[in-house]
Scaffold this active site. Structure first.
Site, PDB file in Angstrom:
ATOM      1  N   ASN A  42     -24.467  10.962 -11.269  1.00  0.00           N
ATOM      2  CA  ASN A  42     -25.814  11.497 -11.075  1.00  0.00           C
ATOM      3  C   ASN A  42     -25.722  12.448  -9.892  1.00  0.00           C
ATOM      4  OD1 ASN A  42     -28.463  12.050 -10.500  1.00  0.00           O
ATOM      5  ND2 ASN A  42     -29.035   9.946  -9.950  1.00  0.00           N
ATOM      6  N   TRP A  43     -25.716  13.735 -10.198  1.00  0.00           N
ATOM      7  CA  TRP A  43     -25.511  14.732  -9.134  1.00  0.00           C
ATOM      8  C   TRP A  43     -26.732  14.854  -8.216  1.00  0.00           C
ATOM      9  CZ3 TRP A  43     -22.829  19.784 -11.375  1.00  0.00           C
ATOM     10  CH2 TRP A  43     -21.541  19.448 -11.820  1.00  0.00           C
ATOM     11  N   LYS A  44     -27.883  14.346  -8.674  1.00  0.00           N
ATOM     12  CA  LYS A  44     -29.140  14.534  -7.932  1.00  0.00           C
ATOM     13  C   LYS A  44     -29.345  16.038  -7.672  1.00  0.00           C
ATOM     14  CE  LYS A  44     -28.687   9.847  -6.316  1.00  0.00           C
ATOM     15  NZ  LYS A  44     -28.988   8.827  -5.324  1.00  0.00           N
TER      16      LYS A  44
ATOM     17  N   HIS B  30     -35.157   6.498 -12.491  1.00  0.00           N
ATOM     18  CA  HIS B  30     -34.389   6.390 -11.242  1.00  0.00           C
ATOM     19  C   HIS B  30     -35.350   6.050 -10.100  1.00  0.00           C
ATOM     20  CE1 HIS B  30     -31.921   7.344  -7.785  1.00  0.00           C
ATOM     21  NE2 HIS B  30     -30.880   7.203  -8.577  1.00  0.00           N
TER      22      HIS B  30
ATOM     23  N   GLU C 104     -35.585   7.116  -7.209  1.00  0.00           N
ATOM     24  CA  GLU C 104     -36.123   8.283  -6.485  1.00  0.00           C
ATOM     25  C   GLU C 104     -37.293   8.904  -7.249  1.00  0.00           C
ATOM     26  OE1 GLU C 104     -32.308  10.184  -5.991  1.00  0.00           O
ATOM     27  OE2 GLU C 104     -31.745   8.563  -4.616  1.00  0.00           O
TER      28      GLU C 104
ATOM     29  N   GLU D 261     -29.731  -0.608 -10.170  1.00  0.00           N
ATOM     30  CA  GLU D 261     -29.506   0.079  -8.908  1.00  0.00           C
ATOM     31  C   GLU D 261     -30.423  -0.504  -7.837  1.00  0.00           C
ATOM     32  OE1 GLU D 261     -27.670   4.239  -9.712  1.00  0.00           O
ATOM     33  OE2 GLU D 261     -29.838   4.459  -9.563  1.00  0.00           O
TER      34      GLU D 261
ATOM     35  N   GLY E  17     -27.220   5.397  -1.665  1.00  0.00           N
ATOM     36  CA  GLY E  17     -26.988   6.387  -0.628  1.00  0.00           C
ATOM     37  C   GLY E  17     -26.910   5.819   0.780  1.00  0.00           C
TER      38      GLY E  17
ATOM     39  N   SER F 285     -23.909   3.194  -3.926  1.00  0.00           N
ATOM     40  CA  SER F 285     -22.754   3.284  -3.022  1.00  0.00           C
ATOM     41  C   SER F 285     -21.442   2.821  -3.663  1.00  0.00           C
ATOM     42  CB  SER F 285     -23.025   2.527  -1.718  1.00  0.00           C
ATOM     43  OG  SER F 285     -24.139   3.089  -1.044  1.00  0.00           O
TER      44      SER F 285
ATOM     45  N   GLY G 192     -23.753   8.247  -7.500  1.00  0.00           N
ATOM     46  CA  GLY G 192     -24.432   9.358  -6.839  1.00  0.00           C
ATOM     47  C   GLY G 192     -23.443  10.169  -6.012  1.00  0.00           C
ATOM     48  N   GLY G 193     -23.456   9.955  -4.713  1.00  0.00           N
ATOM     49  CA  GLY G 193     -22.653  10.753  -3.772  1.00  0.00           C
ATOM     50  C   GLY G 193     -21.204  10.959  -4.200  1.00  0.00           C
TER      51      GLY G 193
HETATM   52  P1  13P Z   1     -25.103   6.623  -4.421  1.00  0.00           P
HETATM   53  O1  13P Z   1     -23.877   6.393  -5.237  1.00  0.00           O
HETATM   54  O2  13P Z   1     -25.064   7.901  -3.632  1.00  0.00           O
HETATM   55  O3  13P Z   1     -25.450   5.423  -3.581  1.00  0.00           O
HETATM   56  O4  13P Z   1     -26.319   6.815  -5.435  1.00  0.00           O
HETATM   57  C1  13P Z   1     -26.497   5.919  -6.469  1.00  0.00           C
HETATM   58  C2  13P Z   1     -27.501   6.468  -7.389  1.00  0.00           C
HETATM   59  O5  13P Z   1     -28.664   6.611  -7.057  1.00  0.00           O
HETATM   60  C3  13P Z   1     -27.059   6.859  -8.733  1.00  0.00           C
HETATM   61  O6  13P Z   1     -28.138   7.105  -9.560  1.00  0.00           O
END
Ligand code: 13P
Length: 249
Positions: free
Chosen positions: A10-12, A95, A97, A167, A173, A212, A233-234
């Site tokens: 997930n590149w966000k 998600h 967010e 999640e 994050g 994470s 994510g990251g």
């Molecule tokens: P991180 O891997 O950066 O913690 O993010 C997880 C995430 O929100 C994937 O959708």
């Protein structure tokens, strides 16, 4: 039932044409011999780039959200059929967010999930508790509630065409991963809850862990009996890290 492992990035809201080009080509070549299912969920403007770069590879692509509506006067929104126009196979819905910053309620998430299925997209349904909810000992209640709205709207069989991602919001994050045992506990709860409605659906359901995930902790997480891969994510923005996680799967 043995379920294939699946890792989705997930590149966000990160990326640019030149950085995506090098990331996509590195991930494509680094993962070509891996056995796991792999996908990247990129920002809308880069779907054409993902399609051009990844078509014919073993990596699928998708989006991070979509409208619950088919079409209409919804300024700024993107429909599911627009995503399929760009070859998307997946779309993330719910998600945390989106839920916390953009007001995606359980009901809206359930509508987006249904709209995704309607156009043949595979929704990746995110569920998970906040830190306050975990500390109040209502993790189970929250996750089941988030799941049940979708099941009530689309039926339990709809989960045969979907993926669930657990999640925990406090792990996203933050560098604070749920321990493999903590994650497994919630994954098992999700699977057993689905099993009360349909055991066969539960047995085949891919449940990803997100929060994470890094190359160093992926193997132990993915080794848990009910963890079928990860939503990353990251670390999905760093080719070597993402490939390392896909290799662990
Ligand atoms: P991180 O891997 O950066 O913690 O993010 C997880 C995430 O929100 C994937 O959708």
């Amino acid at each position: 039932m043995s379920r294939p492992k699946f890792v989705a990035g997930n590149w966000k809201m990160y990326g640019s044409l030149p950085t995506n080009a090098s990331l996509l080509s590195a991930v494509k070549s680094g993962s070509s011999s891996l056995k796991a299912q792999i996908a990247v969920c990129v920002p809308y403007p880069y779907l054409a780039q993902a399609q051009a770069e990844l078509a014919g590879s073993n990596i699928a692509w998708g989006a991070q959200d979509m409208s619950e509506y088919d079409k209409g006067a919804y300024t700024g929104e993107v429909s599911g059929s627009m995503l399929t126009d760009f070859g998307c196979r997946y779309v993330i819905v719910g998600h945390s967010e989106r839920r916390s910053y953009y007001g995606d309620t359980d009901a809206v998430v359930a509508s987006k999930f249904a709209a995704a299925l309607k156009v043949g997209l595979t929704p990746i349904l995110c569920v998970g508790e906040t830190l306050a909810e975990r500390e109040s000992d209502i993790t189970d209640k929250v996750v089941i509630r988030q799941l049940d709205v979708v099941i009530a709207t689309s039926g339990v069989e709809s989960l045969t065409k979907a993926v669930v991602a657990y999640e925990p919001v406090w792990a996203i994050g933050t560098g604070k991963t749920a321990s493999p045992a903590q994650a497994q506990e919630v994954h098992a709860l999700i699977r057993s809850h689905v099993a009360t409605a349909n055991a066969g659906v539960a047995a085949g359901l891919q449940i990803l862990y997100g929060g994470s995930v890094k190359p160093g902790n992926a193997k132990e997480l993915f080794g848990q009996p009910d963890i079928d891969g990860g939503l990353i994510g990251g670390a999905s923005l760093v080719a070597d890290d993402f490939i390392g996680i896909c290799a662990a799967a």
